[in-house]
Design a protein around this motif. Structure first.
Motif, mmCIF file in Angstrom:
data_model
loop_
_atom_site.group_PDB
_atom_site.id
_atom_site.type_symbol
_atom_site.label_atom_id
_atom_site.label_comp_id
_atom_site.label_asym_id
_atom_site.label_seq_id
_atom_site.Cartn_x
_atom_site.Cartn_y
_atom_site.Cartn_z
ATOM 1 N N PHE A 159 0.818 -1.210 0.000
ATOM 2 C CA PHE A 159 0.000 0.000 0.000
ATOM 3 C C PHE A 159 0.849 1.256 0.000
ATOM 4 N N SER A 160 0.599 2.168 -0.949
ATOM 5 C CA SER A 160 1.153 3.524 -0.879
ATOM 6 C C SER A 160 0.055 4.452 -1.396
ATOM 7 N N THR A 161 0.349 5.382 -2.311
ATOM 8 C CA THR A 161 -0.743 6.215 -2.826
ATOM 9 C C THR A 161 -1.649 5.400 -3.740
ATOM 10 N N ASP A 162 -1.104 4.316 -4.313
ATOM 11 C CA ASP A 162 -1.975 3.351 -4.976
ATOM 12 C C ASP A 162 -1.775 2.002 -4.260
ATOM 13 N N VAL A 163 -2.393 0.978 -4.783
ATOM 14 C CA VAL A 163 -2.215 -0.344 -4.194
ATOM 15 C C VAL A 163 -1.506 -1.206 -5.225
ATOM 16 N N THR A 164 -0.409 -1.852 -4.837
ATOM 17 C CA THR A 164 0.262 -2.768 -5.751
ATOM 18 C C THR A 164 -0.139 -4.183 -5.365
ATOM 19 N N VAL A 165 -0.795 -4.866 -6.283
ATOM 20 C CA VAL A 165 -1.312 -6.191 -5.961
ATOM 21 C C VAL A 165 -0.502 -7.273 -6.672
ATOM 22 N N SER A 166 -0.523 -8.479 -6.121
ATOM 23 C CA SER A 166 0.006 -9.654 -6.816
ATOM 24 C C SER A 166 -1.187 -10.464 -7.286
ATOM 25 N N MET A 167 -1.178 -10.848 -8.549
ATOM 26 C CA MET A 167 -2.255 -11.711 -9.037
ATOM 27 C C MET A 167 -1.731 -12.660 -10.097
ATOM 28 N N SER A 171 1.455 -16.373 -17.392
ATOM 29 C CA SER A 171 2.821 -16.881 -17.326
ATOM 30 C C SER A 171 3.371 -16.963 -15.912
ATOM 31 N N GLY A 172 2.593 -16.588 -14.918
ATOM 32 C CA GLY A 172 3.112 -16.627 -13.559
ATOM 33 C C GLY A 172 2.310 -15.731 -12.652
ATOM 34 N N VAL A 173 3.003 -14.974 -11.808
ATOM 35 C CA VAL A 173 2.312 -14.033 -10.920
ATOM 36 C C VAL A 173 2.798 -12.627 -11.258
ATOM 37 N N ALA A 174 1.858 -11.707 -11.494
ATOM 38 C CA ALA A 174 2.220 -10.335 -11.864
ATOM 39 C C ALA A 174 2.041 -9.404 -10.679
ATOM 40 N N LYS A 175 2.952 -8.418 -10.569
ATOM 41 C CA LYS A 175 2.752 -7.303 -9.649
ATOM 42 C C LYS A 175 2.158 -6.179 -10.465
ATOM 43 N N ILE A 176 1.005 -5.700 -10.040
ATOM 44 C CA ILE A 176 0.269 -4.728 -10.842
ATOM 45 C C ILE A 176 -0.080 -3.531 -9.967
ATOM 46 N N SER A 177 0.232 -2.314 -10.461
ATOM 47 C CA SER A 177 -0.172 -1.151 -9.669
ATOM 48 C C SER A 177 -1.580 -0.738 -10.069
ATOM 49 N N VAL A 178 -2.415 -0.642 -9.063
ATOM 50 C CA VAL A 178 -3.831 -0.342 -9.252
ATOM 51 C C VAL A 178 -4.088 1.038 -8.660
ATOM 52 N N GLN B 174 3.878 -4.037 -13.225
ATOM 53 C CA GLN B 174 5.238 -3.642 -12.852
ATOM 54 C C GLN B 174 6.241 -4.731 -13.196
ATOM 55 N N GLU B 175 5.908 -5.951 -12.818
ATOM 56 C CA GLU B 175 6.800 -7.066 -13.159
ATOM 57 C C GLU B 175 5.998 -8.353 -13.122
ATOM 58 N N VAL B 176 6.506 -9.348 -13.840
ATOM 59 C CA VAL B 176 5.882 -10.670 -13.801
ATOM 60 C C VAL B 176 6.915 -11.667 -13.305
ATOM 61 N N MET B 177 6.557 -12.369 -12.219
ATOM 62 C CA MET B 177 7.439 -13.427 -11.743
ATOM 63 C C MET B 177 7.005 -14.705 -12.434
ATOM 64 N N HIS B 178 7.816 -15.168 -13.379
ATOM 65 C CA HIS B 178 7.415 -16.313 -14.184
ATOM 66 C C HIS B 178 7.422 -17.588 -13.363
ATOM 67 N N ARG B 179 6.478 -18.439 -13.696
ATOM 68 C CA ARG B 179 6.416 -19.738 -13.020
ATOM 69 C C ARG B 179 7.731 -20.468 -13.215
#
Lengths: 258, 310
Positions: A159-167, A171-178, B174-179
Motif C-alpha cells: 500500500f502507498s498512494t496506490d495499491v500494488t497487488v500480486s495476481m 505466465s506466472g504471478v504479476a505485480k500490478i499497480s492499481v 510492474q513485473e511478472v514473476m514467471h512460473r
C-alpha cells in the motif's frame, strides 16, 4: 494543525469491504422440491471475504482512514457484520429493502454502486467470488459502474498512494499497480485473516449496524429451479498396488483419456 | 431474433479451441452468431473463419489485448461489438471482462453455464453441490465452462472484418514473476494428479510430479494438504475454496474426498482414486478406485504409464 486537516491533507482512504452470508462450505446441500433447502444449514461469512477484510485492515494500518463492512441482506445476515467488526473494521452497514427478493447481478451492482457512493468510499475490497454462486461478477462489475480500476484474484498487496497487488496471470504471478479509486477482489493468498480477540468480540456485541437502502432495477435473470447434480454410476474398485497397471490400461482402452 | 456474440478466448495470444464450443452454446440459445476475436494481430482470426454456423467474424485489433487490464479489454470490446447477448469462456480473465462488459451495458451476467435450453441457463452452485437454472429475459452476458459443449465443425469460409479499437487501461503491470516450472496450472490442464494429507509429507509430492511429467498433467492438492504444509501453495488447491476444475482425467492420491474437495473436482470426466482406506468417500466418486497405499500403487502406475506412452 489538528488531526482532521492532517487527514484531509494526506488523503486517507475510505475503505469499504463487501461481505456476504453463505452456507458453511463444509455443509451438505440438499434440494427440497425445486429449491435448495438451507433451513438446517449453518450460515457464515463467505470464506474469501475474510481475506478481503484482512487486506482492508492492512491497508488502513499502512495508510490510515476507515474500514466499513457492507452487506446486502435481510436482518438475519447481521451476524457476519458482527464477525467483521470483531476482526477490527470500524463501521458495519447493512443495505436492504423488503421489496428486493433475489437480485440479479445488474440489480445487485446497482444497489452496491449507490451504497458505495453514499458511503463516500474510494477503495473497495471483496472476495474473489462468493462461496454460494462462485460467480465472481461483483468486483469487476461494480468497478465498471463506478468508473474505477479493478484487480481480481489478488493474492498479495502493498500500500502507498496506490495499491500494488500480486495476481496470477498466464505466465506466472504479476505485480500490478492499481490506482485508486479501485475495487480489489481477494483470493486466499499471503495474508492470513486475523482471529477476533476478546476485546473485538465484546465491541462487536455492542456495535450498531447502520441501515441504508437504495434503488434496485427489476431483475431480468430469475432463478427458476435448483436441482442436484446427476449421480455418477458406480465405478470399478481394485485391491492392491499392483492393480494400478490394469487401471492404466483401462484409462487407455475404456476411458480413452491417455 | 437477437444477435448472439461470441468472444473468442485468447490463450497465449492465440484463439483457444474452446471458442468453437462457445459457438454451439450460442446456437443452443438461438439467434445469429457473430464471433469477435480480440487480437493484436488479425491473422489469428483466420482459424475462426472456418467455423460452421457463424454468420460474421470481427477481429478487434487493439494493444490492450496484449495486457491483462479488464477495463482496457472491456472498453475496447464494447466499442467494437454490436448489441446482443454476449458469450465468453468461464476463465478468470473472461469472467472479469464479461462482468465489466455487462455492467457497461447495464446487463446482467450469468457465469459458469454448463447447460442451455433456449433462455434457460444452468450453472453449478455451491461449487457443484447443486445446480441452479435461471431464465433470462432480454440480452445478457453469459460465461460458459470449457469441455462441456461440443465444438462446432469447421469447413466454412466466413469473411473476417477487422476493426481497430482502443481501450481505457487503468492498471499497470510492474513485473511478472514467471512460473519456475513449465508444468501447467490446475485451472488449464486436461489431466490433473492431486495429493492429499495421505501423501505424508510435502517432499513426497515429487512422486506426483514424476507422474505429471510423464502424462503432461498439472499437480494439485487438497485443502488439508495446503493448510498443513507451507510448501504446498494455495494455487495448487482444488476444492470449494480453491480451484474448481473439470479435466478429462483427475487422479486423487491420498485424498479422502472431503465434501469441500469433491465440490471442486466432481465434474471431471474420469476420476481415479488411490487410497489405502477402502471406506474413503472419494471411492464413491471414482471411475477407477485402487485400494492401496500410494507407496505401493504409484510406482506401478508410473511404470505402466511410461510403458504405454514412452
Amino acid at each position: 494543525m489538528n488531526l482532521i486537516s492532517l487527514a484531509l491533507m494526506i488523503e486517507m482512504p475510505t475503505i469499504v469491504v463487501l461481505v456476504k452470508q453463505v452456507p458453511d462450505t463444509n455443509a451438505k446441500i440438499a434440494v427440497q422440491g425445486d429449491r435448495v433447502d438451507l433451513s438446517s444449514v449453518k450460515m457464515e461469512m463467505s470464506p474469501y471475504d475474510s481475506f478481503a477484510i484482512e487486506t482492508a485492515l492492512r491497508h488502513k494500518e499502512a495508510a490510515g482512514g476507515t474500514v466499513t463492512a457492507l452487506t446486502i441482506g435481510a436482518a438475519g445476515t447481521e451476524k457476519i457484520l458482527k464477525d467483521a467488526k470483531a476482526m477490527g473494521v470500524d463501521n458495519i452497514v447493512r443495505a436492504w429493502d423488503d421489496s428486493w427478493g433475489e437480485l440479479d447481478s445488474n440489480a445487485l451492482q446497482s444497489v452496491l454502486k449507490e451504497s458505495i457512493e453514499s458511503l463516500g468510499a474510494d477503495t473497495v475490497y471483496c472476495g474473489k467470488s462468493a462461496a454460494d454462486t462462485g460467480a465472481g461478477s461483483t468486483g469487476p462489475g461494480l468497478a465498471e459502474r463506478l468508473g474505477w480500476s479493478n484487480a481480481s484474484n489478488v493474492i498479495g498487496a502493498e500500500f502507498s498512494t496506490d495499491v500494488t497487488v500480486s495476481m496470477p496471470v498466464e505466465s506466472g504471478v504479476a505485480k500490478i499497480s492499481v490506482p485508486l479509486p479501485a475495487v480489489i477482489s481477494c483470493d486466499k493468498g499471503d495474508f492470513k485473516p486475523r482471529k477476533a480477540n476478546v476485546k473485538g468480540i465484546m465491541m462487536a456485541k455492542k456495535a450498531q449496524v447502520e441501515l441504508m437502502t437504495a434503488t434496485a432495477p427489476a431483475s431480468s435473470v430469475v432463478v427458476s429451479n435448483h436441482s442436484m447434480p446427476a449421480a455418477k454410476p458406480a465405478g470399478k474398485t481394485f485391491e492392491g498396488g499392483s492393480s494400478a497397471s490394469q487401471v492404466v490400461q483401462l484409462l487407455r482402452d475404456e476411458a480413452n483419456v491417455l | 431474433m437477437t444477435n448472439m456474440i461470441v468472444i473468442a478466448e485468447l490463450t497465449k495470444g492465440n484463439v483457444n479451441p474452446s471458442t468453437a464450443e462457445l459457438v454451439s452454446a450460442a446456437k443452443a440459445m438461438g439467434g445469429d452468431v457473430t464471433v469477435v476475436v480480440p487480437c493484436t494481430d488479425a491473422s489469428i482470426a483466420d482459424g475462426v473463419s472456418s467455423y460452421d454456423g457463424v454468420s460474421k467474424v470481427i477481429a478487434v485489433k487493439s494493444d490492450v489485448f496484449a495486457g491483462n487490464d479488464s477495463s482496457g479489454w472491456a472498453t475496447a470490446l464494447d466499442s467494437a461489438i454490436p448489441a446482443g447477448t454476449i458469450l465468453c469462456l468461464a476463465t478468470a480473465r473472461s469472467k472479469d471482462v464479461g462482468s465489466r462488459l455487462a455492467a457497461r451495458r447495464g446487463l446482467s451476467i450469468v457465469q459458469d453455464v454448463v447447460s442451455i435450453e433456449g433462455s434457460n441457463l444452468t450453472s453449478p452452485i455451491y461449487s457443484g453441490k447443486a445446480n441452479q437454472t435461471v431464465s433470462v429475459s432480454g440480452d445478457a452476458v453469459v460465461s460458459v465452462r470449457a469441455n462441456v459443449f461440443p465444438a462446432v465443425a469447421s469447413g466454412s469460409s466466413n469473411e473476417v472484418s477487422v476493426v481497430d479499437a482502443s481501450g481505457d487501461v487503468k492498471t499497470a503491470v510492474q513485473e511478472v514473476m514467471h512460473r519456475a516450472s513449465a508444468r501447467l496450472d490446475v485451472s488449464e490442464a486436461n489431466i490433473i494428479i492431486s495429493g492429499g494429507r495421505g501423501m505424508g509429507s510435502p517432499a513426497n509430492f515429487t512422486h506426483l510430479e514424476a507422474v505429471a511429467d510423464t502424462i503432461g498433467a498439472a499437480v494439485g492438492a487438497s485443502r488439508a494438504a495446503v493448510d498443513t504444509w507451507d510448501e504446498i501453495p494455495h494455487s495448487m488447491q482444488v476444492g470449494q475454496t480453491g480451484k474448481t476444475v473439470n479435466p478429462n482425467l483427475y487422479i486423487a492420491v491420498g485424498i479422502s474426498g472431503a465434501i469441500q474437495h469433491l465440490a471442486g473436482m466432481r465434474s471431471s470426466k474420469y476420476i481415479v482414486a488411490i487410497n489405502k482406506d477402502a471406506d474413503a468417500p472419494i471411492f464413491q466418486h471414482a471411475d477407477y478406485g485402487i485400494v492401496a497405499t500410494w507407496e505401493e500403487a504409484l510406482p506401478v502406475f508410473q511404470d505402466a504409464l511410461s510403458n504405454l506412452l514412452g
